[in-house]
Structure formats: structure tokens, C-alpha cells
Design a protein around this motif. Structure first.
Motif, short mmCIF file in Angstrom:
data_model
loop_
_atom_site.label_atom_id
_atom_site.label_comp_id
_atom_site.label_asym_id
_atom_site.label_seq_id
_atom_site.Cartn_x
_atom_site.Cartn_y
_atom_site.Cartn_z
N ALA A 118 37.95 -12.63 -45.76
CA ALA A 118 38.16 -12.35 -44.45
C ALA A 118 37.56 -13.28 -43.57
CB ALA A 118 37.55 -10.83 -43.90
N ASP A 119 36.44 -13.88 -43.78
CA ASP A 119 35.58 -14.67 -42.83
C ASP A 119 36.60 -16.07 -42.80
OD1 ASP A 119 33.02 -15.56 -41.66
OD2 ASP A 119 33.63 -17.27 -42.96
N ALA A 120 37.26 -16.32 -43.97
CA ALA A 120 38.10 -17.68 -43.98
C ALA A 120 39.24 -17.59 -42.92
CB ALA A 120 38.62 -17.87 -45.41
N VAL A 121 39.77 -16.47 -42.86
CA VAL A 121 40.78 -16.24 -41.91
C VAL A 121 40.26 -16.33 -40.49
CG1 VAL A 121 42.45 -14.60 -40.84
CG2 VAL A 121 41.98 -14.69 -43.42
N ILE A 122 39.17 -15.75 -39.75
CA ILE A 122 38.74 -15.66 -38.50
C ILE A 122 38.34 -16.92 -38.48
CG2 ILE A 122 38.43 -13.04 -38.49
CD1 ILE A 122 35.42 -13.53 -38.65
N ARG A 123 37.70 -17.63 -39.36
CA ARG A 123 37.13 -19.23 -39.06
C ARG A 123 38.23 -19.78 -38.59
NH1 ARG A 123 31.61 -19.52 -38.16
NH2 ARG A 123 31.43 -17.55 -38.97
N SER A 124 39.41 -19.75 -39.26
CA SER A 124 40.42 -20.78 -38.96
C SER A 124 40.91 -20.37 -37.62
CB SER A 124 41.66 -20.53 -40.01
OG SER A 124 42.21 -19.24 -39.94
#
Ligand code: ZN
Length: 371
Positions: free
Chosen positions: A354-360
């Protein structure tokens, strides 16, 4: 020096890339501030003019990425601080995980808070890839509905799998699931229309830990039925020459030992997988210590983070692992190796996804604003 002539076609590209850079700069400055900064404070921190910052902040607020809290009237203690903050009700990330004995989904908002979490336990080994992913699709639907009910907009999804992933989300092999060449995106029709990242679970968990902590060089080790590792060197995930690094579960700890699913003998996974830990924690700790010592000797990694099912088991494993590290790491007497549980706990892979998505979104807000 030769004169550079900018064509009409190049000029807008350049301008838009400056704007994209400045949007990211303003958003990151607001996100990384200890307290809610004012527009003036962001101008001072970034060196941009107040007028530029104000225009960018307006765009970020309109796009749902920032909120601005007005100074409240002085009515006593506890009034909220004024200033700019990431919008907890803006874009969110859908983190998904498929593992040997569970499926999981979570929704993480832009501030990194988990707003929704579902875990469905069940052995996935006897299940076909299509059936396992159909069940995951259902969990993803529930998570999407929960996000919508809270007014969150999903910016994308990321799926953590215990296997080797090729471009396009093709899982080449996931030995403990018995998967070979599974086209994951094609089997998740419910996610159609949502950008989807598919990656190895230990890699996603390591990226999550990188963002959650201060360490720039560490080994993240995920213990489930299988064992995977994410290698983080100088703040970057090291994926290896062909993208398949981190298969610590198949490092040999006993050359003539137990047969492994991979065809070799004496792999770490046979001595320190989740089932082995439950059966004999001392044997698991010793095997893990032997494999970790080899990694430390080779790469000079001073921090080892244990995640997945290892995170809650660390008190039972620590002494045995440290004994082997002390005995086998050449530099053990010069500098200790730090062993700690994953900051994100047993949910590290799902949260890292999930963090990979919000980080993008946080790294490239211009892309989000122009969607
Ligand atoms: Zn093996």
C-alpha cells in the motif's frame, strides 16, 4: 559556448517538468515537517517565492493532496495547529498480499495510516492460481467498498507475492504456492482500471521498512512458510542482475540436509520456515543465524530486520541467531550486528505494498493531478 535554441515544442515540456518538480518539492516539504508548516514556511524552506508556493499549494489542495488548517480562535488548550498537512481523506493505496496460508488486503491513506485491513486465513497450496486470485479479488472489492465509504479515492493497488515476478506482473515461479508463469493482472478483473504493481513480498516489505525507519542499509527477512529477503543498500532496494535477488530461503545451511521443494538439499527454508519455527525454535534460530552470517560477511550489512511470522517470534529466536552471528561473522568483535523486528510488524508486506502506491503519488503529485 554554443547557443541552445529551444523550440516551441520543447518549451512547454520544460515548463511542465519544472512545475512537476516544484509540486513534489512542496508536497514533500509539507509531508516531512514535524509540525504543520505555513505557506510562508514552505517558501522559506524551498527557496521558491511565496507566490509560486501559494499557487502550487492551491493546486495540491484542489487535488485532494493537502489540507490547510486555519488558526482556530483562542478557546483554550487543545486547539488544532494551523498550517498545511497531507490530506488523510485524499488518495489512498490498496495493498494486497497472497501468501501460502493467508490472503490480505489493506487501505492506507496518504498520511500512511491503515484505514482498513482484512486478513483471510486459509491454505492456498491446494487451490488453483485462478481460484486463489478470485478470492483475493473479492477481498480487494471489500477493501474498495470500505475505502469508498470513507470517502477515499484509490490511486492504485500493489500486490505482494512470495515468488519471482517478471515485467507486467507475470509471476514466473512461486515455489511454495506451486505457481509457474501465472499472469496475475489477468486473473484480477476486479482491479481493472486501477494501476497495479506486482512485486515480491520481501521487496515490498523492505521498501515499506525503508520508508518507516532511519536505516539506509539493511537486510529485511520475511519468514512465512517460505523465507524471502529484501536487500537495501544505501537507500535503494537491490533487485539483482535479473531482478531475482533475496532468495535467502534457498541458501544452503546443511549441504546433505533435508530435501527442499526447489530440488536442492539443506536449504534454510527447511530449517527455519514458519512450520520449522513452530516445531523447534532453537534449530530454526541456529539455521537462520548461519545463513545471516554469510550475508553479513559478504555484504557488510549491519542491520537485520525480521518480518512476517518472524516479527512476533523474535524473542524466541534472538539468542540463537545472535550466537551464530557472534561465532561466524568475521567483524562481530569490531561492530555488533543489530537484529530487530520489522517496524511494520507481521503486516509489513501488505503495508509495504500500500505504501508503494501512496509513495508514487507523493513522489509525483503532478501525475495524480493530471489523471
Ligand atoms: Zn531450496
Amino acid at each position: 559556448m554554443p547557443t541552445r535554441i529551444m523550440t516551441a515544442a520543447q518549451a512547454p515540456v520544460r515548463q511542465s517538468s519544472v512545475r512537476a518538480h516544484n509540486l513534489a518539492l512542496v508536497l514533500q516539504t509539507a509531508a516531512n515537517s514535524a509540525d504543520r508548516p505555513s505557506r510562508a514556511a514552505i517558501a522559506a524552506a524551498t527557496g521558491l517565492t511565496r507566490a509560486t508556493v501559494s499557487a502550487l499549494v492551491d493546486d495540491l489542495i484542489a487535488g485532494g493532496l493537502l489540507t490547510e488548517h486555519d488558526p482556530a480562535p483562542r478557546t483554550g488548550a487543545g486547539r488544532p495547529a494551523a498550517g498545511l498537512a497531507l490530506n488523510a481523506d485524499g488518495p489512498a493505496g490498496l495493498g494486497l498480499e497472497i501468501n501460502v496460508d493467508y490472503l490480505a488486503a489493506c487501505v492506507m491513506d496518504l498520511t500512511g495510516a491503515v484505514r482498513h485491513r482484512i486478513v483471510s486465513h486459509g491454505d492456498q497450496r491446494p487451490v488453483s492460481p485462478a481460484a486463489a486470485l478470485a478470492a483475493l479479488d473479492t477481498l480487494a472489492d471489500q477493501a474498495r467498498a470500505a475505502a469508498a465509504a470513507e470517502g477515499l479515492t484509490l490511486a492504485g493497488a500493489a500486490l505482494a507475492v512470495p515468488g519471482l515476478v517478471a515485467a507486467g506482473g507475470l509471476v514466473r515461479v512461486a515455489p511454495n504456492l506451486g505457481w509457474q508463469d501465472v499472469d496475475v493482472p489477468a486473473l484480477l478483473p476486479g482491479l481493472a482500471g486501477l494501476p497495479l504493481i506486482v512485486d515480491n513480498e520481501a521487496n515490498l516489505a523492505a521498501l515499506g521498512e525503508l520508508r518507516a525507519g532511519d536505516e539506509q542499509t539493511f537486510l529485511y527477512v520475511s519468514g512465512e512458510i517460505g523465507i524471502g529477503a529484501g536487500i537495501v543498500l544505501d537507500g535503494e532496494l537491490y533487485r539483482g542482475g535479473r531482478g531475482w535477488s533475496g532468495e535467502i530461503g534457498h541458501v544452503t545451511v546443511h549441504p546433505d540436509g533435508r530435501p527442499c521443494r526447489c530440488g536442492a538439499n539443506g536449504c534454510l527454508e527447511q530449517y527455519a520456515g514458519q512450520e520449522a519455527v513452530a516445531a523447534d525454535a532453537d534449530l530454526a534460530a541456529s539455521a537462520l543465524g548461519i545463513a545471516l552470517a554469510a550475508v553479513v560477511n559478504l555484504l557488510d550489512i549491519g542491520v537485520i530486520v525480521l518480518g512476517g511470522a518472524y516479527a512476533p517470534e523474535l524473542p524466541r529466536l534472538r539468542d540463537g541467531i545472535e550466537a551464530e552471528l557472534g561465532r561466524r561473522v568475521l567483524t562481530a568483535g569490531l561492530a555488533p550486528v543489530t537484529l530487530r523486528a520489522a517496524a511494520l510488524g507481521a503486516d509489513a508486506a501488505m503495508r509495504g505494498a500500500a505504501d508503494a502506491v501512496i509513495r508514487s503519488v507523493r513522489d509525483d503529485p503532478a501525475a495524480w493531478l493530471s489523471r
